[in-house]
Design a protein around this motif. Structure first.
Motif, PDB file in Angstrom:
ATOM      1  N   ILE A 224       0.841  -1.200   0.000  1.00  0.00           N
ATOM      2  CA  ILE A 224       0.000   0.000   0.000  1.00  0.00           C
ATOM      3  C   ILE A 224       0.877   1.252   0.000  1.00  0.00           C
ATOM      4  CG2 ILE A 224      -0.312   0.364   2.502  1.00  0.00           C
ATOM      5  CD1 ILE A 224      -3.213   0.515   0.049  1.00  0.00           C
ATOM      6  N   ALA A 225       2.060   1.154   0.607  1.00  0.00           N
ATOM      7  CA  ALA A 225       2.980   2.303   0.590  1.00  0.00           C
ATOM      8  C   ALA A 225       3.421   2.588  -0.852  1.00  0.00           C
ATOM      9  CB  ALA A 225       4.189   2.022   1.476  1.00  0.00           C
ATOM     10  N   GLN A 226       3.656   1.530  -1.637  1.00  0.00           N
ATOM     11  CA  GLN A 226       4.026   1.710  -3.053  1.00  0.00           C
ATOM     12  C   GLN A 226       2.853   2.275  -3.848  1.00  0.00           C
ATOM     13  OE1 GLN A 226       7.060   1.159  -4.723  1.00  0.00           O
ATOM     14  NE2 GLN A 226       7.772   1.148  -2.603  1.00  0.00           N
ATOM     15  N   ALA A 227       1.663   1.744  -3.574  1.00  0.00           N
ATOM     16  CA  ALA A 227       0.466   2.254  -4.277  1.00  0.00           C
ATOM     17  C   ALA A 227       0.275   3.733  -3.989  1.00  0.00           C
ATOM     18  CB  ALA A 227      -0.761   1.453  -3.855  1.00  0.00           C
ATOM     19  N   GLN A 228       0.418   4.086  -2.721  1.00  0.00           N
ATOM     20  CA  GLN A 228       0.260   5.490  -2.295  1.00  0.00           C
ATOM     21  C   GLN A 228       1.318   6.369  -2.973  1.00  0.00           C
ATOM     22  OE1 GLN A 228       1.282   6.116   1.837  1.00  0.00           O
ATOM     23  NE2 GLN A 228      -0.310   7.669   2.111  1.00  0.00           N
ATOM     24  N   ALA A 229       2.558   5.895  -2.978  1.00  0.00           N
ATOM     25  CA  ALA A 229       3.646   6.684  -3.582  1.00  0.00           C
ATOM     26  C   ALA A 229       3.444   6.849  -5.083  1.00  0.00           C
ATOM     27  CB  ALA A 229       4.991   6.002  -3.297  1.00  0.00           C
ATOM     28  N   SER A 230       2.784   5.864  -5.710  1.00  0.00           N
ATOM     29  CA  SER A 230       2.569   5.947  -7.163  1.00  0.00           C
ATOM     30  C   SER A 230       1.433   6.909  -7.518  1.00  0.00           C
ATOM     31  CB  SER A 230       2.245   4.559  -7.728  1.00  0.00           C
ATOM     32  OG  SER A 230       0.915   4.189  -7.403  1.00  0.00           O
ATOM     33  N   GLY A 231       0.695   7.360  -6.503  1.00  0.00           N
ATOM     34  CA  GLY A 231      -0.393   8.311  -6.751  1.00  0.00           C
ATOM     35  C   GLY A 231      -1.770   7.693  -6.734  1.00  0.00           C
ATOM     36  N   ALA A 232      -1.867   6.398  -6.443  1.00  0.00           N
ATOM     37  CA  ALA A 232      -3.193   5.759  -6.386  1.00  0.00           C
ATOM     38  C   ALA A 232      -4.012   6.362  -5.257  1.00  0.00           C
ATOM     39  CB  ALA A 232      -3.037   4.256  -6.182  1.00  0.00           C
TER      40      ALA A 232
END
Ligand code: ZN
Length: 508
Positions: free
Chosen positions: A93-101
């Motif tokens: 979820i940290a990656q998703a958040q960082a990607s702008g999702a």
């Protein structure tokens, strides 16, 4: 706060949906049951060996928002526990958040091993744990960015339950992590009242100093050096949930809410004081649990919580070692070390709950506290469950099993005759010693001695298995478990809120 929403897998590929990422968590993401996603991952795997081996964010036309995160969970079938799903979900979820999702979907492969039965819930709550920001950060305008998480092929009632659990965990984290002036005793009470205003939880607060001094003498000894500062004065907060139908069980919960712990006259030195605003984690977790209960309104169980909110300050009126103070239950307590203050607070709270238990239906008593560094030394990230003689056979294994199923690892500890002997004051001037003069981690059986003291000073020693009026009681020492990462400024995790919710469900 992130809201969980049930989403059918049919919606995954609908062009009209507004989800913008898909997170796959599985021991083998290449075996995902959605054909278009599986084919895309297999094509990717031909050019990227990381696919199926570690967390990878890839561009995928078939995924919502064209974002596909495939996360691999490594399963140890013998000694592994389900919390590994939370860890992987947090990274994803940290990656998703960082990607702008903003609106990610989560799909978790079912795991047939019984110890991983709650993998989906643990992963979903792991995402929420990752996304939480401190109250002060939110007030300064920082935003999470992700307001809801879609749970693929998860029944609607599970999504609703997880949303209510997370609402409780947010309250618990806010109360635990917020700095000691912003969350002083009166402010802790106000924050709970505002959060619980539309729930089915009755809130009452004891703030009259004369009454507190008379009815909570040990708690007030802890708070004595705080009395001159009005905003630091102690409070006892009572929260009660009464079901609409017949009461079949009663849970009575005592929470340690030490707003800040200087150690008192036995001052914390060598940098050991920073982070001590988190010494209210037990009270915070119980307050959060009451929020969840108020939202989900379980049938058949009455829950009463007493939270002792007090600051262990240092000053000319501070209580000191050697003092003898009589507890609410009438036990004469000689103070061993003023940094062992949490057990004093709990003893008075439990004495009141003990009296409430006398005419309650099937009562069970618990205390929850960030109590001893010994528990952290002994059990690491596990929290310690220390049952009295009544709770030993059934309550303790059942509760701890539930904790381990929910990814809130617990280890059952045990009281022994030796613990009660060690804390006996042999001078006859007092009945018991509150603690040894050294800190708990320097003392053999440090966390068990604390539990033995709580049993003795609360009057629960008159309600053992061989007494005419047995009462099941279990003390939960969450000192090693309550904070993720840096113990000073890491994120509280509201342990054991999720365990309590599911334990309560299986009681009914
Ligand atoms: Zn302390």
């Amino acid at each position: 706060m992130p809201q969980f929403i049930s989403v059918s897998s049919d919606e995954l590929f609908a062009s009209s949906n507004d989800w913008d990422a898909l997170i796959i968590i599985s021991p083998d993401p290449l075996a995902v049951p959605f054909a278009a996603i599986r084919q895309a991952l297999q094509q990717q795997a031909a050019i990227d060996k990381r696919i199926g081996q570690q967390l990878v964010l890839s561009v995928c036309d078939s995924a919502p928002g064209n974002r596909l995160l495939s996360a691999v969970v490594q399963i140890d079938a013998e000694y592994g526990d389900v919390s590994v799903y939370a860890e992987v979900a947090q990274q994803a979820i940290a990656q998703a958040q960082a990607s702008g999702a903003k609106r990610p979907l989560l799909w978790v492969a079912a795991n047939p091993l019984p110890q991983f039965a709650m993998a989906l819930s643990v992963a979903a709550l792991g995402c929420a744990q990752q996304l939480w920001l401190p109250l002060e950060a939110r007030e300064a305008g920082h935003q999470v960015g992700i307001s809801c998480i879609g749970l693929v092929d998860v029944p609607d009632n599970i999504a609703v339950q997880l949303t209510a659990i997370e609402a409780g965990r947010i309250l618990a984290r806010d109360l635990c992590a917020t700095e000691p002036e912003r969350m002083a005793p009166y402010a802790f009470v106000d924050y709970c009242m505002k959060s619980l205003v539309e729930s089915d939880v009755d809130v009452s607060v004891l703030d009259d100093l004369d009454t507190l001094l008379a009815d909570y003498p040990l708690l007030c000894a802890v708070g004595r050096a705080s009395l001159q500062v009005e905003r630091h004065q102690p409070r006892v907060l009572q929260l009660e949930y009464l079901p609409e139908d017949e009461v079949k069980h009663t849970l009575l919960l005592a929470g340690k809410g030490v707003i800040f712990d200087t150690g008192g006259a036995s001052l914390k030195v060598g940098g050991g004081m920073s982070g001590m605003s988190r010494d209210k984690g037990g009270a915070a977790a119980i307050a959060g649990l009451m929020k969840t209960i108020g939202l989900l309104k379980p049938q058949g169980v009455r829950v009463v919580a007493q939270l002792g909110l007090v600051r262990n300050s240092i000053g000319s009126d501070a209580f000191v070692p050697d003092e003898i103070i009589t507890s609410h239950a009438g036990t004469r307590v000689r103070i061993g070390n003023t940094d062992a203050e949490g057990r004093l607070v709990l003893a008075d709270l439990l004495s009141h709950l003990r009296i409430l238990a006398s005419d309650a239906v099937n009562p069970q008593l618990f205390s929850v506290a960030t109590l001893t560094s010994h528990a952290a030394r002994a059990f690491g990230r596990h929290f310690a469950t220390v049952p009295n003689s009544v709770a030993l056979a059934n309550l303790a294994p059942s509760f701890s099993h539930q904790a381990n199923l929910q990814g809130e690892a617990a280890t059952v500890s045990a009281l022994s005759q030796e613990d009660f002997s060690i804390i006996t004051d042999t001078t006859l001037a007092a009945d018991v010693l509150s603690s040894m003069h050294l800190g708990s981690s320097m003392v053999t059986r440090g966390h068990q001695l604390a539990a033995a003291f709580i049993v003795s000073a609360s009057g629960l020693n008159r309600h053992g298995a061989q007494s005419p009026t047995p009462l099941p009681f279990m003390h939960l020492d969450i000192a090693g478990a309550a904070i993720e990462g840096d113990p000073r400024y890491g994120k509280p995790n509201a342990i054991p809120l999720v365990t309590f919710w599911h334990y309560l469900q299986q009681l009914i």
